[in-house]
Structures are given as structure tokens and as C-alpha cells.
Write an enzyme that holds these catalytic residues in place. Structure first.
Site, PDB file in Angstrom:
ATOM      1  N   CYS A   1      28.464  15.746   4.582  1.00 57.83           N
ATOM      2  CA  CYS A   1      29.625  15.262   3.828  1.00 57.83           C
ATOM      3  C   CYS A   1      29.166  14.663   2.493  1.00 57.83           C
ATOM      4  O   CYS A   1      28.297  13.781   2.458  1.00 57.83           O
ATOM      5  CB  CYS A   1      30.351  14.227   4.687  1.00 57.83           C
ATOM      6  SG  CYS A   1      31.281  12.971   3.810  1.00 57.83           S
TER       7      CYS A   1
ATOM      8  N   ASP B   1      28.830  12.089   8.569  1.00 59.12           N
ATOM      9  CA  ASP B   1      28.505  13.507   8.730  1.00 59.12           C
ATOM     10  C   ASP B   1      27.352  13.801   7.768  1.00 59.12           C
ATOM     11  O   ASP B   1      27.424  13.437   6.592  1.00 59.12           O
ATOM     12  CB  ASP B   1      29.746  14.344   8.384  1.00 59.12           C
ATOM     13  CG  ASP B   1      29.538  15.844   8.521  1.00 59.12           C
ATOM     14  OD1 ASP B   1      28.548  16.364   7.966  1.00 59.12           O
ATOM     15  OD2 ASP B   1      30.361  16.513   9.156  1.00 59.12           O
TER      16      ASP B   1
ATOM     17  N   ARG C   1      31.903  16.543  11.539  1.00 59.68           N
ATOM     18  CA  ARG C   1      33.317  16.935  11.498  1.00 59.68           C
ATOM     19  C   ARG C   1      33.599  18.310  12.093  1.00 59.68           C
ATOM     20  O   ARG C   1      34.674  18.542  12.632  1.00 59.68           O
ATOM     21  CB  ARG C   1      33.814  16.906  10.047  1.00 59.68           C
ATOM     22  CG  ARG C   1      33.807  15.536   9.416  1.00 59.68           C
ATOM     23  CD  ARG C   1      34.064  15.623   7.924  1.00 59.68           C
ATOM     24  NE  ARG C   1      33.036  16.416   7.246  1.00 59.68           N
ATOM     25  CZ  ARG C   1      33.065  16.716   5.952  1.00 59.68           C
ATOM     26  NH1 ARG C   1      34.070  16.312   5.208  1.00 59.68           N
ATOM     27  NH2 ARG C   1      32.098  17.427   5.406  1.00 59.68           N
TER      28      ARG C   1
ATOM     29  N   CYS D   1      29.715  10.962   2.167  1.00 63.25           N
ATOM     30  CA  CYS D   1      28.788  10.261   3.068  1.00 63.25           C
ATOM     31  C   CYS D   1      27.435  10.109   2.389  1.00 63.25           C
ATOM     32  O   CYS D   1      26.784   9.059   2.480  1.00 63.25           O
ATOM     33  CB  CYS D   1      28.618  11.028   4.375  1.00 63.25           C
ATOM     34  SG  CYS D   1      30.118  11.178   5.370  1.00 63.25           S
TER      35      CYS D   1
END
Length: 247
Positions: free
Chosen positions: A134, A131, A161, A137
Site C-alpha cells: 500500500c 499492507d 488487502r 502505508c
């Protein structure tokens, strides 16, 4: 999964039955179809408690009444043996259903349909559901050079997400449609704006594929043997995991 819970707790309209066993009560099957129309349950089984059904979506267990009017979250524990029945059910679904489905997904996924940061001397490969917004991430991507140096090639696929129509989803599409996807992904994960672009892209398909094989958060690291590692794993630790057989 937050979207799933929100739908489940909202007023439900009965739709066509999908993803349910043939012997699932009709009322429950209809509610499950409404709860998650794009990602049917991974498993629906009678639970150890009469009148309750064990319903697994990916890697999460819920318990529904046969009429579909009530839902509980796990775990369900058998007190005499102290056995966690929810965990046992998840392990069975993981072994018998999700891992084979993940391997099948990887077999059909081409590098051309991912954003690949390849190791110069590849020893291992991971496929990461990511994502743009994120935090972990972004942390993983900050170390992508270290993964590559450890012989780990990284293939990114999209898992915004918040779902279709969200800002993160649009960012994923912009990255995919950029002339240089790798540079665009790096810029986006650094908080830079990637110009809006429209093109044919696999973002929605990858998002829904992730839901079906048990991805519920990001980053989700998929190994070639079907194991799924939720969350950020540092390069050295990941290399140790990759060198261990599934068990």
C-alpha cells in the site's frame, strides 16, 4: 470490500446462516453468509423502506431485498428532513459495537504479536493495520521516526488487502517470519525482497480481526480509545488528534 461486492454480484450458493439477526428472513441470512463467510455483518436491521434491510459490514452500509436477490449501496436519505439515514446507522454501530470491539481487540493484542517501533519517551500509542504494497502505508512508515520523535509508539499488525493467498499476504508472512521483523518490514516497504520463510504467524488472524472491527483499507490507524482513522495521517496532525478526547 471489493471482494465483498464481487461475491455479492456473482452467482450465490446458499450456505449456513451466520451473523444475522434471529428475525432476518432466511433467504437473506443465507445470502449474507455466502457474501462474507469470514466476517459476518456487523448489523442487520429493517430499513426505513419496506422490504429492504440495512446491512452493515464494518464501516459500509448496503441495502438488501428480503429475498437476498438485490443489493443497493447507500446513502439512504429521508427527503423531508434531509437526514442521511445511512450515516446515522453507521454512527450508531460505530459507537455501540465497533468501538467496544476495537478496545477489546487492543486489550488482548500483545506487543509480541505486533511489529513495534517504540518511542524513546512514549506519550501515545497507535496500532496500524498495514499492507506491504500500500502506497500510503509506505508513506506512513517513511515517517515512523517522526512519529516516535513526537512521542508516538507505532504497533503494526497485518492487513494484506487482497486477502489470503495473495502476493501481499505472502510478503506479510515473510516479514513476520524474518529473524529481524522490524528490519524486514522496513525493507519490504522500501520495495526490497524479503526472503521466503514459513513459520507460525498471526497474519490471517489479524486480517480477519481487522475485517470484523471495521477495517476496509490501509493504513488504518487504531487509537487506544477505539477510534479508527482511515488513511495516512501526518505525525503532527496525528499528535493533535491523539490529544483530543473521543467525541
Amino acid at each position: 470490500m471489493k471482494r465483498l461486492l464481487a461475491c455479492a454480484l456473482a452467482g450465490l450458493t446458499l450456505l449456513t446462516v451466520t451473523g444475522a439477526r434471529a428475525d432476518t428472513p432466511a433467504a437473506l441470512a443465507a445470502v449474507l453468509a455466502k457474501v462474507s463467510p469470514d466476517a459476518p455483518p456487523t448489523s442487520v436491521q429493517p430499513s426505513a423502506i419496506a422490504g429492504l434491510y440495512e446491512v452493515i459490514f464494518g464501516s459500509t452500509v448496503y441495502y438488501f431485498s428480503a429475498d437476498g436477490k438485490h443489493m443497493l449501496g447507500g446513502p439512504l436519505v429521508e427527503l423531508a428532513s434531509r437526514r442521511n439515514l445511512s450515516a446515522a446507522a453507521l454512527q450508531k454501530v460505530e459507537r455501540e459495537q465497533l468501538m467496544p470491539q476495537r478496545v477489546a481487540f487492543l486489550r488482548q493484542l500483545r506487543d509480541a504479536d505486533a511489529i513495534v517501533f517504540a518511542a524513546a519517551k512514549p506519550q501515545h500509542r497507535i496500532t496500524v493495520f498495514t499492507d506491504i504494497d500500500c502506497g500510503y502505508c509506505r508513506e506512513l512508515h517513511r515517517h515512523v521516526g517522526q512519529y516516535n520523535a513526537a512521542g508516538i509508539s507505532v504497533r503494526y499488525v497485518a492487513f494484506p488487502r487482497a486477502g489470503e493467498g495473495s502476493e501481499s499476504f505472502k510478503k506479510a508472512e515473510n516479514v513476520w517470519c524474518a529473524a529481524d521483523r522490524k528490519a524486514a518490514l522496513t525493507d519490504a516497504k522500501a520495495g526490497k525482497t524479503v526472503p521466503d520463510k514459513v513459520c507460525e504467524n498471526p497474519v490471517a488472524e489479524q486480517f480477519h480481526a481487522g475485517e470484523k472491527i471495521g477495517v476496509s483499507g490501509t493504513p488504518a490507524i487504531l487509537l487506544d480509545d477505539g477510534r479508527l482513522l482511515p488513511g495516512y495521517v501526518p505525525p503532527d496532525e496525528l499528535k493533535r488528534v491523539l490529544e483530543q478526547p473521543a467525541g
